[in-house]
Design a protein around this motif. Structure first.
Motif, mmCIF file in Angstrom:
data_model
loop_
_atom_site.group_PDB
_atom_site.id
_atom_site.type_symbol
_atom_site.label_atom_id
_atom_site.label_comp_id
_atom_site.label_asym_id
_atom_site.label_seq_id
_atom_site.Cartn_x
_atom_site.Cartn_y
_atom_site.Cartn_z
ATOM 1 N N ASP A 136 -45.080 102.477 -22.954
ATOM 2 C CA ASP A 136 -44.408 102.749 -22.931
ATOM 3 C C ASP A 136 -43.601 103.320 -22.433
ATOM 4 N N VAL A 137 -43.682 104.565 -22.766
ATOM 5 C CA VAL A 137 -43.406 105.765 -22.470
ATOM 6 C C VAL A 137 -44.709 106.893 -21.738
ATOM 7 N N SER A 138 -44.354 107.294 -21.081
ATOM 8 C CA SER A 138 -45.911 108.009 -20.806
ATOM 9 C C SER A 138 -45.544 109.628 -19.988
ATOM 10 N N PHE A 139 -45.887 110.775 -19.903
ATOM 11 C CA PHE A 139 -45.852 111.873 -19.720
ATOM 12 C C PHE A 139 -46.665 112.341 -18.673
ATOM 13 N N VAL A 140 -47.011 112.064 -17.768
ATOM 14 C CA VAL A 140 -48.001 113.051 -17.009
ATOM 15 C C VAL A 140 -48.181 114.231 -16.185
ATOM 16 N N ALA A 141 -49.042 115.294 -16.693
ATOM 17 C CA ALA A 141 -48.346 116.665 -16.003
ATOM 18 C C ALA A 141 -48.573 116.512 -14.148
ATOM 19 N N ILE A 142 -48.158 117.413 -14.004
ATOM 20 C CA ILE A 142 -47.616 117.865 -12.274
ATOM 21 C C ILE A 142 -47.819 118.660 -12.449
ATOM 22 N N ASP A 143 -47.955 119.827 -11.436
ATOM 23 C CA ASP A 143 -46.886 121.249 -10.714
ATOM 24 C C ASP A 143 -46.032 120.886 -9.664
ATOM 25 N N HIS A 144 -44.691 120.986 -10.048
ATOM 26 C CA HIS A 144 -43.606 120.893 -9.251
ATOM 27 C C HIS A 144 -43.518 122.021 -8.349
ATOM 28 N N PRO A 145 -43.071 121.979 -6.899
ATOM 29 C CA PRO A 145 -42.892 122.849 -6.408
ATOM 30 C C PRO A 145 -42.607 123.616 -6.803
ATOM 31 N N GLU A 146 -41.099 123.694 -7.900
ATOM 32 C CA GLU A 146 -40.338 125.012 -7.396
ATOM 33 C C GLU A 146 -40.222 124.673 -9.653
ATOM 34 N N HIS A 147 -40.506 124.012 -10.256
ATOM 35 C CA HIS A 147 -39.992 124.308 -11.553
ATOM 36 C C HIS A 147 -41.779 124.562 -12.381
ATOM 37 N N GLY A 148 -42.773 124.498 -11.159
ATOM 38 C CA GLY A 148 -44.262 124.560 -12.317
ATOM 39 C C GLY A 148 -44.288 123.353 -12.893
ATOM 40 N N ILE A 149 -45.017 123.758 -13.727
ATOM 41 C CA ILE A 149 -45.920 122.704 -14.547
ATOM 42 C C ILE A 149 -45.126 122.256 -15.695
ATOM 43 N N GLY A 150 -45.614 121.013 -15.530
ATOM 44 C CA GLY A 150 -43.980 119.966 -16.266
ATOM 45 C C GLY A 150 -44.760 118.741 -16.249
ATOM 46 N N TYR A 151 -43.847 117.721 -16.647
ATOM 47 C CA TYR A 151 -44.783 116.065 -16.717
ATOM 48 C C TYR A 151 -43.886 114.832 -15.938
ATOM 49 N N ASP A 152 -44.955 114.379 -15.120
ATOM 50 C CA ASP A 152 -44.049 112.706 -14.465
ATOM 51 C C ASP A 152 -43.676 111.555 -15.217
ATOM 52 N N VAL A 153 -42.641 111.320 -15.467
ATOM 53 C CA VAL A 153 -41.969 110.269 -16.725
ATOM 54 C C VAL A 153 -41.953 108.759 -16.054
ATOM 55 N N TRP A 154 -42.646 108.247 -16.518
ATOM 56 C CA TRP A 154 -43.034 107.032 -16.562
ATOM 57 C C TRP A 154 -42.588 105.851 -18.010
ATOM 58 N N VAL A 155 -42.275 104.443 -17.119
ATOM 59 C CA VAL A 155 -41.596 104.132 -18.401
ATOM 60 C C VAL A 155 -42.103 102.222 -18.891
ATOM 61 N N GLY A 156 -42.177 101.528 -19.718
ATOM 62 C CA GLY A 156 -42.299 100.278 -19.019
ATOM 63 C C GLY A 156 -43.239 99.480 -18.873
ATOM 64 N N GLY A 157 -44.588 99.967 -19.495
ATOM 65 C CA GLY A 157 -46.088 99.591 -18.926
ATOM 66 C C GLY A 157 -46.477 98.980 -20.041
ATOM 67 N N ALA A 158 -47.136 97.670 -20.532
ATOM 68 C CA ALA A 158 -47.749 96.922 -21.137
ATOM 69 C C ALA A 158 -47.995 95.717 -20.617
ATOM 70 N N LEU A 159 -49.453 95.154 -20.969
ATOM 71 C CA LEU A 159 -50.876 94.421 -20.557
ATOM 72 C C LEU A 159 -49.818 92.931 -21.108
ATOM 73 N N SER A 160 -50.948 92.524 -22.465
ATOM 74 C CA SER A 160 -50.606 91.129 -22.987
ATOM 75 C C SER A 160 -50.683 89.738 -21.920
ATOM 76 N N THR A 161 -50.257 88.579 -22.519
ATOM 77 C CA THR A 161 -50.049 87.827 -21.267
ATOM 78 C C THR A 161 -49.170 88.012 -20.659
ATOM 79 N N VAL A 162 -48.505 89.439 -20.463
ATOM 80 C CA VAL A 162 -47.232 88.782 -19.115
ATOM 81 C C VAL A 162 -47.289 90.447 -18.994
#
Length: 573
Positions: A240-266
């Motif tokens: 539902d929410v994920s944070f994936v580490a990235i090296d931002h060209p201006e701000h340095g190491i932080g996280y890319d934000v993802w939302v809304g993933g899930a499997l099940s029948t749909v």
């Protein structure tokens, strides 16, 4: 904005809808008000799930199974990691025709919550002893980094909680309409390759928010993943929410934000918000996303109540706007997408730590272990100078802090326990859900079926290795706890008709799925071939056949997923 402070606005929104003849309400608290629209919402409003623990300890543990209030039993018990397990001997064909009380036994599955998968040998030993003393020796590693026990009696729960909590473990919100376990990189803080150690972010989320009554009544379950490792080892696309580490060209190491993933029948893969969160912002962003789900999530229909349905309607741009304007009060920095993963995310094998020692990823067959194995593993690790280990989102274990000169001795001891650091590709890539053995939703058996298929395939591929890693995911029903749509070969349990016209346990086949942490260029769902099904005892035959075709038809270093989506259906039958 709190639920209480938004109540008036929500009720105004509901009246406005009614005045203009709006469609039937979705049950969104901020729009439709908090009037419950189904039985699940009613019991949660009447009494919060967290409140049932006192009754378990002071009433039900003394009165036994027969004393349990039905609403507590089938609802609130989940908030403390407890589900009734399936009564033995009920055919899978009856799963959809019997009522829950007809399917259930007077025993429970208990899920031990392990955020980030982080364990000490002391904690591992306690889980093993609980398994031996109260769970008939059962234990399963899940693909959510938890450990599940079976055959638990309600009378045992006070003592089980006492033992778990004495070593810093628990079962709070391990199930239910709540924030579930936070997946974390199994090599957090130890890998030489990681961009950032996400442990402080995981700890802040769990310390501040798990067990918070304000977040204990969500529309459905809410899943979180955080990784600082470039292998992207937490299946971030299906949370539902994920944070994936990235090296931002201006701000340095932080996280890319993802939302809304899930499997099940749909099934639906998560989407990037295009936002970068600093380590200090992660818990605030997480808190904002979970409150969006609480306040705007669809509650009227349970099968439409996951965050993925809200995201599908809103899109990531609106989601980010609401997050920033209504919940954070500031704009997040734009950020780049993560780069392609650097390698497999299961961490199997021997790898170097930052301090020069080794960590070792090991594979039990399809996550099936035992209490005896857990206590022996704790002893073995301590004998080799280690006191830490991790569970993974791939039903595996990662053992930490092993000196180079002790590594081979430890691997030999692990082999004796059935934990392989150098498994076959098919053993390494196979996972299975709980299945009909214990699960009331299941239609077919999974663990033993998967184990038999693995052992059979290891013999068949003994002389010739697979041309590339192959993931085989086996699920006992359509709900995809074993992530069938994201495997090279995913098998969805159902009753099928065999060549003789008999109804037998079998599987629908999904082919060519994968996540970014597999060997795919990008995440994608598997394809299905109309009418392609295999019987439970025909899995090895089918996998061998399709693997040989892949080897014969492979174009260069093409992955199985690429091949499976390229070829005609005839090649996949």
């Amino acid at each position: 904005m709190s639920v209480d402070s938004s109540q008036t606005a929500a009720n105004r929104g509901a009246r406005t809808r009614a005045a203009r003849g709006a469609k039937k309400p979705h049950g969104q608290w901020k729009i439709d008000g908090t009037e419950p629209l189904n039985a699940n919402e009613e019991f949660k409003l009447e009494d919060g799930g967290l409140n049932v623990r006192e009754r378990i300890e002071n009433v039900y543990a003394k009165g036994g199974f027969a004393s349990i209030d039905p609403t507590d039993l089938h609802g609130r018990f989940r908030w403390w990691g407890l589900y009734t397990q399936r009564k033995p001997g009920i055919d899978g064909g009856k799963t959809a025709t019997l009522e829950p009380h007809e399917l259930e036994d007077e025993y429970f599955m208990l899920r031990v919550r392990i955020d980030g998968g982080q364990l000490t040998t002391e904690q591992l030993r306690v889980i093993g002893e609980i398994s031996t003393d109260f769970a008939r020796g059962t234990a399963d590693l899940t693909d959510r980094q938890n450990i599940q026990l079976h055959w638990i009696e309600v009378e045992s729960m006070p003592e089980i909680w006492r033992r778990l909590e004495a070593v810093g473990l628990g079962t709070t919100e391990a199930c239910g309409d709540v924030p579930r376990v936070v997946l974390g990189s199994p090599v957090a803080g130890i890998s030489v390759d990681e961009l950032i150690d996400p442990t402080p972010q995981i700890d802040e989320i769990t310390d501040r928010f798990i067990g918070d009554p304000e977040l204990a009544n969500l529309p459905r379950k809410f899943k979180t993943a955080i990784t600082g490792h470039p292998s992207q080892d937490v299946v971030h696309e299906i949370n539902d929410v994920s944070f994936v580490a990235i090296d931002h060209p201006e701000h340095g190491i932080g996280y890319d934000v993802w939302v809304g993933g899930a499997l099940s029948t749909v099934p639906r893969l998560g989407e990037r918000l295009g936002a970068w969160a600093s380590p200090d912002q992660v818990s605030e962003v997480w808190h904002g996303v979970v409150r969006i789900f609480r306040d705007y999530g669809y509650r009227r229909l349970r099968n439409k109540a996951r965050l993925k349905f809200l995201l599908a309607d809103w899109g990531p741009e609106k989601f980010r706007e609401v997050l920033e304007t209504e919940y954070l009060g500031y704009a997040l920095a734009d950020g780049p997408a993560p780069t392609r993963p650097t390698g497999p995310g299961d961490h199997v094998g021997v790898h170097k730590q930052k301090d020069g020692r080794n960590y070792i990823g090991v594979t039990p067959i399809v996550g099936r272990i035992s209490g005896d194995l857990l206590t022996k593993l704790a002893d073995l690790l301590e004998d080799h100078g280690s006191a830490r280990l991790r569970t993974t989102p791939h039903q595996k274990l990662v053992l930490l802090d092993v000196d180079e000169e002790r590594t081979e001795s430890l691997i030999a001891g692990l082999d004796e326990l059935g934990l392989s650091a150098r498994p076959s590709l098919i053993r390494r890539g196979t996972i299975a859900c709980t299945g009909i053995e214990y699960c009331k939703l299941a239609i077919v058996e999974t663990k033993e079926t998967a184990k038999n298929a693995v052992l059979d395939l290891e013999k068949r591929f003994e002389q010739t290795d697979l041309p590339a890693p192959l993931s085989l995911h086996i699920n006992g029903c359509p709900n995809s706890c074993a992530r069938i749509q994201t495997a090279d070969v995913g098998l969805k349990g159902q009753m099928i008709t065999d060549d003789d016209g008999n109804k037998v346990p079998g599987f629908q086949v999904h082919l060519g799925g994968g996540l970014a942490s597999s060997d795919r260029d990008e995440a994608g769902l598997g394809r299905t071939v109309r009418g392609l099904k295999v019987t439970a005892d025909g899995i090895a035959d089918y996998v061998e056949r399709v693997a040989h075709r892949f080897a014969e038809q492979r174009d260069g270093d093409e992955t199985f997923a690429q091949w499976a989506h390229r070829v005609d259906e005839e090649a996949l039958i």
